[in-house]
Design an enzyme around this catalytic site. Structure first.
Site, PDB file in Angstrom:
ATOM      1  N   GLY A   1      -6.575  11.581   9.080  1.00 15.33           N
ATOM      2  CA  GLY A   1      -5.841  10.913  10.340  1.00 15.33           C
ATOM      3  C   GLY A   1      -4.568  10.916  10.286  1.00 15.33           C
ATOM      4  CB  CYS A   2      -1.930   9.209  12.304  1.00 16.06           C
ATOM      5  SG  CYS A   2      -2.702   9.393  14.076  1.00 16.06           S
ATOM      6  CE1 TYR A   3      -4.140   8.761   4.481  1.00 12.67           C
ATOM      7  CE2 TYR A   3      -5.047   7.167   6.494  1.00 12.67           C
ATOM      8  CZ  TYR A   3      -5.260   7.873   5.263  1.00 12.67           C
ATOM      9  OH  TYR A   3      -6.360   7.753   4.531  1.00 12.67           O
TER      10      TYR A   3
ATOM     11  CG  PHE B   1       1.019   3.129  10.870  1.00 13.49           C
ATOM     12  CD1 PHE B   1       1.413   2.261   9.691  1.00 13.49           C
ATOM     13  CD2 PHE B   1       1.578   3.678  11.808  1.00 13.49           C
ATOM     14  CE1 PHE B   1       2.600   1.762   9.601  1.00 13.49           C
ATOM     15  CE2 PHE B   1       3.001   3.266  11.575  1.00 13.49           C
ATOM     16  CZ  PHE B   1       3.432   2.257  10.633  1.00 13.49           C
TER      17      PHE B   1
END
Length: 227
Positions: free
Chosen positions: A14-16, A213
């Site tokens: 994901g975003c991290y 995050f």
């Protein structure tokens, strides 16, 4: 690229994901000073759009967008006429109380997003100890940092971080501008933020804390410097 080039895939983060990728690239270059590592983040978030009336689905469709970014990592000295980023350290942290507030699940029609309104509160509750753990080995405090490259998961996250760390609004300016101009491009977003910092062309070295995050709830951190 020729078939002799080593390839590694980091997925389902994901975003991290960009920060673990940069950390791994740094470790490769430390082990092999002649190495040049290309980090690529490619996110096609629109593939997972769900046409539902749930709050999570509406939020995800409004916030996420497609994006791609890349970074070259090397142990070579940077060119004198162009700014570069020094990768000085990385750290991973968890906030398991938020595991139900941010998650990806595989459904019958693609990935289902869980992104509750409590995510900014979970991040804020853990931010102090995470930042302290990142900076303590370098004898730094939050007030010593010049810029913050924060993954703009949403406006509320940036607002909470700015208030809890008592930051000047300009220290998160690039994160806010990337969110405004491009939306949340998952893992590629933090590289967009860092690129904008590079293009600003600082006259003196500046220290940067990078935060991103993702599911878990996972908090990935990096300590960088514009040189």
């Amino acid at each position: 690229l020729p078939p002799t080039v080593e390839r590694y895939n980091l997925g389902f983060m994901g975003c991290y994901a960009a920060l673990p990728a940069l950390r791994m690239a740094r470790q490769f270059c430390q082990a092999r000073p002649d190495a040049v590592v290309l980090v690529i983040c490619l996110e096609l978030c629109s593939l997972h759009m769900q046409m539902e009336s749930s709050a999570d689905s509406i939020l995800g469709n409004a916030l996420f967008s497609d994006g791609a970014a890349a970074a070259l990592v090397s142990a070579r000295p940077p060119a004198a006429d162009r700014p570069a980023l020094a990768l000085n350290g990385f750290m991973s942290a968890m906030a398991p109380e938020g595991r139900g507030d941010m998650a990806w699940e595989i459904g019958d029609l693609g990935f289902n997003l869980r992104l509750s309104s409590y995510v900014p509160d979970v991040i804020e509750a853990n931010l102090g100890r995470v930042v302290e753990d990142l900076l303590a080995p370098h004898a730094l405090a939050a007030a010593d940092l010049d810029l913050w490259a924060v993954h703009p998961g949403g406006k509320a996250i940036l607002d909470k971080i700015e208030r809890s760390l008592a930051l000047d609004p300009c220290q998160l300016g690039d994160s806010r501008r990337i969110l405004r101009d491009f939306g949340n491009m998952s893992s590629a977003t933090i590289l967009f933020v860092l690129e904008r910092m590079l293009n600003d062309g600082p006259e003196a070295p500046q220290t940067i804390a990078a935060l991103a995050f993702g599911p878990g709830l996972t908090i990935e951190c990096g300590l960088l410097a514009l040189v």
